[in-house]
Design an enzyme around this catalytic site. Sequence first.
Site, PDB file in Angstrom:
ATOM      1  N   GLU A 116       0.893  -1.140   0.074  1.00  0.00           N
ATOM      2  CA  GLU A 116       0.077   0.015  -0.080  1.00  0.00           C
ATOM      3  C   GLU A 116       0.841   1.060   0.102  1.00  0.00           C
ATOM      4  O   GLU A 116       0.323   2.312   0.382  1.00  0.00           O
ATOM      5  CB  GLU A 116      -0.955   0.136   1.220  1.00  0.00           C
ATOM      6  CG  GLU A 116      -1.786  -1.094   1.508  1.00  0.00           C
ATOM      7  CD  GLU A 116      -2.792  -1.487   0.087  1.00  0.00           C
ATOM      8  OE1 GLU A 116      -2.864  -0.751  -0.695  1.00  0.00           O
ATOM      9  OE2 GLU A 116      -3.483  -2.553   0.459  1.00  0.00           O
ATOM     10  N   HIS A 139      -2.789   2.463   8.092  1.00  0.00           N
ATOM     11  CA  HIS A 139      -3.892   1.667   7.684  1.00  0.00           C
ATOM     12  C   HIS A 139      -3.963   0.463   8.555  1.00  0.00           C
ATOM     13  O   HIS A 139      -2.964  -0.282   8.919  1.00  0.00           O
ATOM     14  CB  HIS A 139      -3.725   1.129   6.156  1.00  0.00           C
ATOM     15  CG  HIS A 139      -4.363  -0.105   5.740  1.00  0.00           C
ATOM     16  ND1 HIS A 139      -5.564   0.376   5.640  1.00  0.00           N
ATOM     17  CD2 HIS A 139      -4.096  -1.134   5.412  1.00  0.00           C
ATOM     18  CE1 HIS A 139      -6.188  -0.950   5.204  1.00  0.00           C
ATOM     19  NE2 HIS A 139      -5.184  -1.939   5.069  1.00  0.00           N
ATOM     20  N   HIS A 141      -7.296  -2.789  10.108  1.00  0.00           N
ATOM     21  CA  HIS A 141      -8.493  -3.600   9.889  1.00  0.00           C
ATOM     22  C   HIS A 141      -9.284  -3.431  10.887  1.00  0.00           C
ATOM     23  O   HIS A 141      -9.757  -4.689  11.344  1.00  0.00           O
ATOM     24  CB  HIS A 141      -8.220  -5.017   9.218  1.00  0.00           C
ATOM     25  CG  HIS A 141      -7.551  -4.945   8.026  1.00  0.00           C
ATOM     26  ND1 HIS A 141      -6.826  -6.257   7.529  1.00  0.00           N
ATOM     27  CD2 HIS A 141      -6.936  -4.079   6.995  1.00  0.00           C
ATOM     28  CE1 HIS A 141      -6.127  -5.852   6.639  1.00  0.00           C
ATOM     29  NE2 HIS A 141      -6.242  -4.721   6.098  1.00  0.00           N
ATOM     30  N   GLU A 169     -16.611  12.156  22.409  1.00  0.00           N
ATOM     31  CA  GLU A 169     -15.295  12.412  21.675  1.00  0.00           C
ATOM     32  C   GLU A 169     -15.182  12.669  20.309  1.00  0.00           C
ATOM     33  O   GLU A 169     -14.270  12.968  19.651  1.00  0.00           O
ATOM     34  CB  GLU A 169     -14.799  11.139  22.145  1.00  0.00           C
ATOM     35  CG  GLU A 169     -13.200  11.453  22.820  1.00  0.00           C
ATOM     36  CD  GLU A 169     -12.614  10.005  22.950  1.00  0.00           C
ATOM     37  OE1 GLU A 169     -13.403   9.077  23.309  1.00  0.00           O
ATOM     38  OE2 GLU A 169     -11.440  10.041  23.322  1.00  0.00           O
ATOM     39  N   HIS A 210     -12.969  -3.677   4.076  1.00  0.00           N
ATOM     40  CA  HIS A 210     -11.496  -3.693   4.120  1.00  0.00           C
ATOM     41  C   HIS A 210     -10.889  -3.127   5.353  1.00  0.00           C
ATOM     42  O   HIS A 210     -10.422  -3.758   6.148  1.00  0.00           O
ATOM     43  CB  HIS A 210     -10.692  -3.173   2.808  1.00  0.00           C
ATOM     44  CG  HIS A 210      -9.250  -3.469   2.767  1.00  0.00           C
ATOM     45  ND1 HIS A 210      -8.615  -3.595   1.629  1.00  0.00           N
ATOM     46  CD2 HIS A 210      -8.291  -3.456   3.721  1.00  0.00           C
ATOM     47  CE1 HIS A 210      -7.302  -3.822   1.952  1.00  0.00           C
ATOM     48  NE2 HIS A 210      -6.961  -3.657   3.196  1.00  0.00           N
TER      49      HIS A 210
HETATM   50  O1  2HA Z   1      -0.577  -4.866   4.136  1.00  0.00           O
HETATM   51  O2  2HA Z   1      -3.610  -4.617   4.745  1.00  0.00           O
HETATM   52  O3  2HA Z   1      -4.311  -3.818   2.366  1.00  0.00           O
HETATM   53  C1  2HA Z   1      -1.346  -5.597   3.951  1.00  0.00           C
HETATM   54  C2  2HA Z   1      -2.813  -5.019   3.957  1.00  0.00           C
HETATM   55  C3  2HA Z   1      -3.076  -4.611   2.444  1.00  0.00           C
HETATM   56 ZN    ZN Z   2      -5.454  -3.846   4.424  1.00  0.00          ZN
END
Ligand code: 2HA
Ligand code: ZN
Length: 272
Positions: A116, A139, A141, A169, A210
């Site tokens: 990414e 990033h 999840h 908040e 995602h």
């Molecule tokens: O790095 O999360 O989006 C692995 C991920 C790809």
């Molecule tokens: Zn990811």
Amino acid sequence: MTKFIDSSYVKDLCDITFSSYDHGWDERNGGNVSIRLTEEEVARFEDIHDVTRVYELGFDAKELAGQYFLVTASGRYFRNVIKRPDVDAGLVRITEDGQKAEVHWGFTDGAWPTSEFPTHLMSHIARLKVDPGQRVVMHCHPTNFIALSFTQDLDERKLSRLLWKMQAESLVVFPEGVGIIPYMTPGTNEIGEATAAKMAEYKVVMWPHHGIFAVGGDPDETFGLIETVEKAALIYSQICAQGGQIKQDITDEQLHELADAFGVVGNPKFLD
Ligand code: 2HA
Ligand code: ZN
């Protein structure tokens, strides 16, 4: 023995990657982080070396020429960065022509920056124009936030208002609200461009089905932003688990009062 000890940012990277894993947001190799460092900070790496490898970015990052990024590696696990940061992360410098990244530290067993990385660099370019103090892109999840992308309309106004009303908040921490891109294939320049376009307005962008992309001034602030968004999503999940009926919530008048009290400006497109 790795000598990264003079770089507090390596410790911060270890801290937020492990905390994120520990929260359950980084199964397997999920998640990636990049931190833009100043030359002064780079100089604190004791075992920094000359360029050993050069990596093709696959897009034009001329706006970041000469900038250094501490970044997690492709395919590696957040769970492990704390144990071996010089293996599962690295320090790269963008070349003068903006086409490549030179490895100056880390990635010692041959890894490359995260898949990414285009989205990270494009997001850094976008945020530099809004606030040059914002140096971290993260990033991961977060479970409840991702779940919202199945049950809610992918509508920035509706989603931002939902999250703002889950806890006092939220508005204070992300007064711009949350941006949303359509579902797209990860690891591509296209998803990078779509994310960066949202980053011109938002510090938080939802990748439906995602995860999340978030930016901040330092690792703590960026991680705290993700925690706050995910906590709001978790409260909503609990409301649904308790039957889903909302008998009262934070009113728009109260949101306005909150914004005034904390000196933030709520996105006028989303506030009634
Ligand atoms: O790095 O999360 O989006 C692995 C991920 C790809
Ligand atoms: Zn990811």
